[in-house]
Design a protein around this motif. Sequence first.
Motif, PDB file in Angstrom:
ATOM      1  N   ARG A  77       0.841  -1.471   0.062  1.00  0.00           N
ATOM      2  CA  ARG A  77       0.067  -0.052   0.095  1.00  0.00           C
ATOM      3  C   ARG A  77       0.840   1.058   0.104  1.00  0.00           C
ATOM      4  NH1 ARG A  77      -1.998   3.275   3.863  1.00  0.00           N
ATOM      5  NH2 ARG A  77      -4.111   4.489   3.453  1.00  0.00           N
ATOM      6  N   ALA A  78       1.939   1.529   1.004  1.00  0.00           N
ATOM      7  CA  ALA A  78       2.674   2.454   1.080  1.00  0.00           C
ATOM      8  C   ALA A  78       3.363   2.641  -0.335  1.00  0.00           C
ATOM      9  CB  ALA A  78       3.806   2.301   2.007  1.00  0.00           C
ATOM     10  N   SER A  79       3.901   1.674  -0.911  1.00  0.00           N
ATOM     11  CA  SER A  79       4.808   2.089  -2.066  1.00  0.00           C
ATOM     12  C   SER A  79       3.871   2.382  -3.192  1.00  0.00           C
ATOM     13  CB  SER A  79       5.697   0.658  -2.193  1.00  0.00           C
ATOM     14  OG  SER A  79       5.713   0.458  -3.552  1.00  0.00           O
ATOM     15  N   MET A  80       2.674   1.633  -3.267  1.00  0.00           N
ATOM     16  CA  MET A  80       1.587   2.015  -4.429  1.00  0.00           C
ATOM     17  C   MET A  80       1.330   3.616  -4.273  1.00  0.00           C
ATOM     18  SD  MET A  80       0.832  -0.113  -6.404  1.00  0.00           S
ATOM     19  CE  MET A  80      -0.682   0.244  -7.209  1.00  0.00           C
ATOM     20  N   LEU A  81       1.127   3.956  -3.099  1.00  0.00           N
ATOM     21  CA  LEU A  81       0.585   5.170  -2.887  1.00  0.00           C
ATOM     22  C   LEU A  81       1.809   6.293  -3.282  1.00  0.00           C
ATOM     23  CD1 LEU A  81      -0.926   5.424   0.802  1.00  0.00           C
ATOM     24  CD2 LEU A  81      -1.842   5.701  -1.605  1.00  0.00           C
ATOM     25  N   ALA A  82       3.047   6.136  -3.029  1.00  0.00           N
ATOM     26  CA  ALA A  82       4.100   6.816  -3.372  1.00  0.00           C
ATOM     27  C   ALA A  82       4.195   6.837  -4.711  1.00  0.00           C
ATOM     28  CB  ALA A  82       5.571   6.218  -2.727  1.00  0.00           C
ATOM     29  N   VAL A  83       3.937   5.801  -5.718  1.00  0.00           N
ATOM     30  CA  VAL A  83       4.020   5.569  -6.794  1.00  0.00           C
ATOM     31  C   VAL A  83       2.851   6.516  -7.764  1.00  0.00           C
ATOM     32  CG1 VAL A  83       4.211   4.196  -8.881  1.00  0.00           C
ATOM     33  CG2 VAL A  83       5.575   3.607  -6.849  1.00  0.00           C
ATOM     34  N   LEU A  84       1.682   5.974  -7.186  1.00  0.00           N
ATOM     35  CA  LEU A  84       0.420   6.822  -7.638  1.00  0.00           C
ATOM     36  C   LEU A  84       0.537   8.194  -7.707  1.00  0.00           C
ATOM     37  CD1 LEU A  84      -2.387   4.369  -6.444  1.00  0.00           C
ATOM     38  CD2 LEU A  84      -1.627   4.654  -8.675  1.00  0.00           C
TER      39      LEU A  84
ATOM     40  N   ILE B 225       2.619   8.677 -13.522  1.00  0.00           N
ATOM     41  CA  ILE B 225       1.319   7.902 -13.290  1.00  0.00           C
ATOM     42  C   ILE B 225       0.097   9.056 -13.792  1.00  0.00           C
ATOM     43  CG2 ILE B 225      -0.330   7.236 -11.867  1.00  0.00           C
ATOM     44  CD1 ILE B 225       1.840   5.415 -12.410  1.00  0.00           C
ATOM     45  N   ARG B 226       0.466  10.235 -13.614  1.00  0.00           N
ATOM     46  CA  ARG B 226      -0.233  11.324 -13.839  1.00  0.00           C
ATOM     47  C   ARG B 226      -0.463  11.607 -15.443  1.00  0.00           C
ATOM     48  NH1 ARG B 226       1.097  16.729 -11.400  1.00  0.00           N
ATOM     49  NH2 ARG B 226       1.636  15.355  -9.547  1.00  0.00           N
ATOM     50  N   THR B 227       0.748  11.502 -16.021  1.00  0.00           N
ATOM     51  CA  THR B 227       1.048  11.574 -17.516  1.00  0.00           C
ATOM     52  C   THR B 227       0.121  10.327 -18.052  1.00  0.00           C
ATOM     53  OG1 THR B 227       3.265  12.171 -16.955  1.00  0.00           O
ATOM     54  CG2 THR B 227       2.683  11.711 -19.164  1.00  0.00           C
ATOM     55  N   ALA B 228       0.472   9.080 -17.483  1.00  0.00           N
ATOM     56  CA  ALA B 228      -0.246   8.047 -18.032  1.00  0.00           C
ATOM     57  C   ALA B 228      -1.767   8.189 -18.025  1.00  0.00           C
ATOM     58  CB  ALA B 228       0.387   6.670 -17.413  1.00  0.00           C
ATOM     59  N   ARG B 229      -2.266   8.553 -16.905  1.00  0.00           N
ATOM     60  CA  ARG B 229      -3.715   8.869 -16.762  1.00  0.00           C
ATOM     61  C   ARG B 229      -4.186  10.012 -17.689  1.00  0.00           C
ATOM     62  NH1 ARG B 229      -3.823   8.399 -10.602  1.00  0.00           N
ATOM     63  NH2 ARG B 229      -4.784   6.133 -10.416  1.00  0.00           N
ATOM     64  N   ALA B 230      -3.548  10.824 -17.850  1.00  0.00           N
ATOM     65  CA  ALA B 230      -3.963  11.962 -18.775  1.00  0.00           C
ATOM     66  C   ALA B 230      -3.780  11.462 -20.315  1.00  0.00           C
ATOM     67  CB  ALA B 230      -2.647  13.062 -18.812  1.00  0.00           C
TER      68      ALA B 230
ATOM     69  N   THR C 287       0.180  -1.961 -14.830  1.00  0.00           N
ATOM     70  CA  THR C 287       1.452  -2.290 -15.499  1.00  0.00           C
ATOM     71  C   THR C 287       2.479  -1.079 -15.317  1.00  0.00           C
ATOM     72  OG1 THR C 287      -0.058  -2.436 -17.543  1.00  0.00           O
ATOM     73  CG2 THR C 287       2.254  -2.467 -18.192  1.00  0.00           C
ATOM     74  N   TYR C 288       1.616   0.163 -15.038  1.00  0.00           N
ATOM     75  CA  TYR C 288       2.770   1.056 -14.551  1.00  0.00           C
ATOM     76  C   TYR C 288       3.051   1.256 -13.211  1.00  0.00           C
ATOM     77  CZ  TYR C 288       2.326   2.734 -19.873  1.00  0.00           C
ATOM     78  OH  TYR C 288       2.548   2.791 -20.744  1.00  0.00           O
ATOM     79  N   ALA C 289       2.037   1.421 -12.321  1.00  0.00           N
ATOM     80  CA  ALA C 289       2.240   1.848 -10.994  1.00  0.00           C
ATOM     81  C   ALA C 289       2.699   0.537 -10.108  1.00  0.00           C
ATOM     82  CB  ALA C 289       0.844   2.253 -10.476  1.00  0.00           C
ATOM     83  N   PHE C 290       2.189  -0.619 -10.407  1.00  0.00           N
ATOM     84  CA  PHE C 290       2.535  -1.618  -9.449  1.00  0.00           C
ATOM     85  C   PHE C 290       3.972  -2.264  -9.913  1.00  0.00           C
ATOM     86  CE2 PHE C 290       3.013  -6.189  -8.556  1.00  0.00           C
ATOM     87  CZ  PHE C 290       2.888  -6.172  -7.290  1.00  0.00           C
TER      88      PHE C 290
END
Lengths: 539, 337, 295
Positions: free
Chosen positions: B223-230, B235-240, B251-254
Amino acid sequence: MDRRQFLKSTAIAAGAATPIGAPFVRSAAAQARAETLLVVTESGPNNVDIHGVGTNRPGYEVSWNCYDRLFTHGKKTLADGSESYDRDKYEPELAESWDIGPNSATFKLRKDAKFHDGTPITAKDVKWSFDRAVSVGGFPTFQMKAGSLEKPEQFVAVDDHTFRVDFIRKDALTIPDLGVIVPCVLNAGLVKKNATEKDPWGLDYTKQNTAGGGAFKMVKWTPGTEVVYERNDDWKSGPLPKLKRVIWRMVPSAGNRRALLERGDADISFDLPNKDFAELKAGSKIKVVANPVGNGIGYIGMNVKKPPFDNVKVRQAVAYAIPYQKIMDAVLFGLGKPMFGAPADKGLDVAWPQPHSYNTDLAKAKALLAEAGYPNGFETTLSFDLGFAVINEPLCVLVQESLGQIGIKTTINKIPGANWRAELLKKELPLISNFFSGWLDYPEYFFFWCYHGQNAVFNTMSYQSKEMDALIEAARTAAAAGDKAAYEKEVKGFVGKAFAEVPRIPLFQPYLCVAMQPSVTGYRYWFHRQLDYRTIAKA
Amino acid sequence: MLRQVLKRLATAIPSVIGVVVVTFLLTRVLPGDTAAYFAGPAATPQAIAEIRAKLGLDRPLPEQFAAYVKDLATGNLGNSLSTGRAVTTEIIARLPASAELTLVGLLLSMAVAIPLGIVAAVKQGSIVDHACRMVATAGVSLPVFFTGLLLVYVFYFLLGWAPAPLGRLDVFYSAPPDVTGFYLIDSLIARDLDTFRAAAAQLVVPALTMGIFSLAPIARMTRASMLAVLSSEFIRTARASGLTPRTVIITYAFRNALLPVITTLGMVFSFLLGANVLVEKVFAWPGIGSYAIEALIASDYAPVQGFVLTMAIMYVALNLVIDLLYGVIDPRVRIEG
Amino acid sequence: MTARAQTGAPPARSSFALLRHARYVIGENPVTGIAFAIFVLLVVAALLGPLVTPYDPLASDTSATLRAPSAKHWFGTDQLGRDIFSRVVAATRLDLGIAIFSVALVFALGGLSGIAAGFFGGWVDRVVCRIADTIMAFPLFVLAMGIVAALGNTVTNIVIATAIINFPLYARVARAEANVRREAGFVMAARLCGNGELRILLTQILPNIMPIMMVQMSLTMGYAILNAAGLSFIGLGVRPPTPEWGIMVAEGAAFIVSGEWWIAFFPGLALMLAVFCFNLLGDGLRDIVDPQRRT
């Protein structure tokens, strides 16, 4: 065969067997199940040779079933219908017949008996085994000595099938002592082949391998996990056992052992808390057999060498402060014979164990303590062997609470099983809860170990009294001479003295309980408190 | 690469030496008098002295230590006093049992904890997040032996779903031919599906016990590490760029959050391997943990020393593997030694 | 780094502000609230426990053994007829004591040496790291067993053993935190004012690391109790008849199969609640201390 080839062949075999063979395999498994006994206990052997250094109780079981002795005991049926060994009836095992004279005993060995490796069993093997028992030192040598079996010269191989034991003194315990676990017959040739200069008796070899000719062969032993036996089909020293295999698994958790029995997965177990035995006994799913342990007593011992327990009044005060009945109910769940509260006017029996006349009487205890000069009590520690915590811990808590009421403050000290013996040997523990049972069921035998001034380790109280020694010696002499009247007088004498001076307070004679599936028959109680697989069968 | 590995190994040497010394001293301080234990119930002080001499326990400590180190150098861990067997062979025979149990437990735990951690991170602050936290924490809140006994009671005694808690295989099966020592793998190699099924059945409950205990650290770290990455920019770019949330998360975050999770896994594994002493006792599992406990209680030095040393070496090796894995997963990280 | 700066600025935040923040976090995060409530309950039980128990936790009553929970005995009675509710409550003080003292000890040993290692570096750092590495390389539970077996099974030794096996954890966290701050602005400032290194360590670094250490402490408190319970299971726990959750669970576990579930269940529940509460509090504290590291 190299590994690859082996794998290939097993794979082919497995492949071939699966489609056609499956039903066959299953019925074979059912068959195997019916002829296999699954025993579960808390711990397993650490050494499979009774002559070994530090062999534990489970190790005795292996020795008893894998080796033969000259003779064995017959059976008797007890009042409750259970079977027990008969102390006074001997039956042939390796010896077909024997002749006991005034100075020696001669044994005729059976001619067809063979060791597991096929070598015939001769009188030379017997002599070598007995020489070994009296020479290796430690427990086996001590046990032999208890029957005045002390020197190799006492053992004579007259010819291949005649063996003689010469007596060094008259001792009523000599013949009984030949029927215990220690004088087992080893395959001398095989052991000698595996002996070394440093280890002339081959103890290292027999520690892990059985080298006998008994009814069962140990085929696998994984310490702490399991022991597997197979029947010795060529056994000649008795009727062929019904069981083909015995699998003995160690299950450390008591709750799991009970679960295994109740679910029908395990066949038999000695190792359950008394509470479980009592409950299973009351139920109908599991058969429970309970026999009083011969010559066995659970007791509270006090170190008489040191104050305050050097004062007999203090000891008597403690004896009046023990919550006897509470212990019977809440600790033993009734699975024991009370060793207290005999009517004061009843007089003594010529028997051991027998109840003493102390009872729980706190007022009397307080008065005695005040008389002894401890009106406000004192502080001490109460120690017990952690290996027997199931009984000892609640027992000690009850004793602690009760002693607290007469002002004796105790701290409970749990000593791990490995250190217990060392601590006993130091003879410094002031107050202990302990258990002792003698293999040979004779009063003088018990007293020789536990009350005699030789101060053996079992005399945990360091009790030494010239008078007591004289009484014990006199009883042994009278027994050897067959003087019944004198014997009875001496036995009453030492029992009376032990009760009056109470260096140890007998609490109960425990029952040896065993729980088994209803399909298991032929269980027999033995003085060594281990299983004899030979008589057991599964319906 | 090889030089780096060697350098990394060299740093571990002092702690292994430390382990050897501390274990040696600790086992000698144990209050048990081994000689008295083995002298049997009717021993005299003289008999005990004889046994002490026979076991070499009467020699001064430095001398005993020198003898021990000399044996170690030749790969000899000594013999167990109580069973007379060589510690090395016992450990080799028992290690696979413990390792199989621990690995399966860890896999079970990962299968639950990692998705739990991801969900908790994605739905941060929601009921789901709190629930995940509660579940994971509850698992670590009970003594592991108690969980084990409870599971046996429910699944074996009451429901009869699990097989008898009698170790690695039902008594009427024989072990598959030994290749790896892992029964699951060995039985497959031997193509013995029956044994495979039996071994797997025996494994489920003890592995579950281990798994429940290791849920919390893995879920937390995921959870902690996912939060940091998210919350990072890519990730913002990927979402955008309109990628599906699924693609973004898996694929990207995990993949990027994996690094700290692997470190935790390594630690949890070594922790579990040591902690399974209690689980092994509950399930009569013939692993090295139960072996070590029994030896410790009998004051039997050699197996305790052997066990601790084995664990220490495994710990060092595991850390090395994790460091190397880092390099594989994330080329930016290179071991520095 | 922003978060660090926030908590790092020495007396930047008044305790009042921290309290307000704490209230906010608890309000925001109900789980932490629950945990805090349990914690208060535990502390009350530990302080008042022996005064409010309905029975003497040590008194046996063989006429009422193994009774199921009832109005008379809320949690039932054990093999010797002792009231389990009284024992569970009375045990709180000892169990919290084990947890708190072992954590205090490991903080003093591991925390301080970790801070020193991170702050001074050099040989201090090397020594502390080596010790931590060595302990880490041990199977920790077996190390604890060994220590208790060797020194004797008293409460003090259980506390010591628990502290020793947690040493690496504290040393590492403290070292990392101190290392980050050793060149921080406020440390530089203190140095420029002529403060000695040791004084800076104690007055500047230590207070700033405390929040992180607090989180660590609340997490390890739970493990301390579990560790004591594990030791009890193999017979190395506290002396009877002292009530202690771990030993009660370990002893009661043998009664599960025969149906007397309450003997192990209630102490187990108390133990679980305590560990649960410490863990959640740890998480909550982390949220209070460092909003960026909410896990």
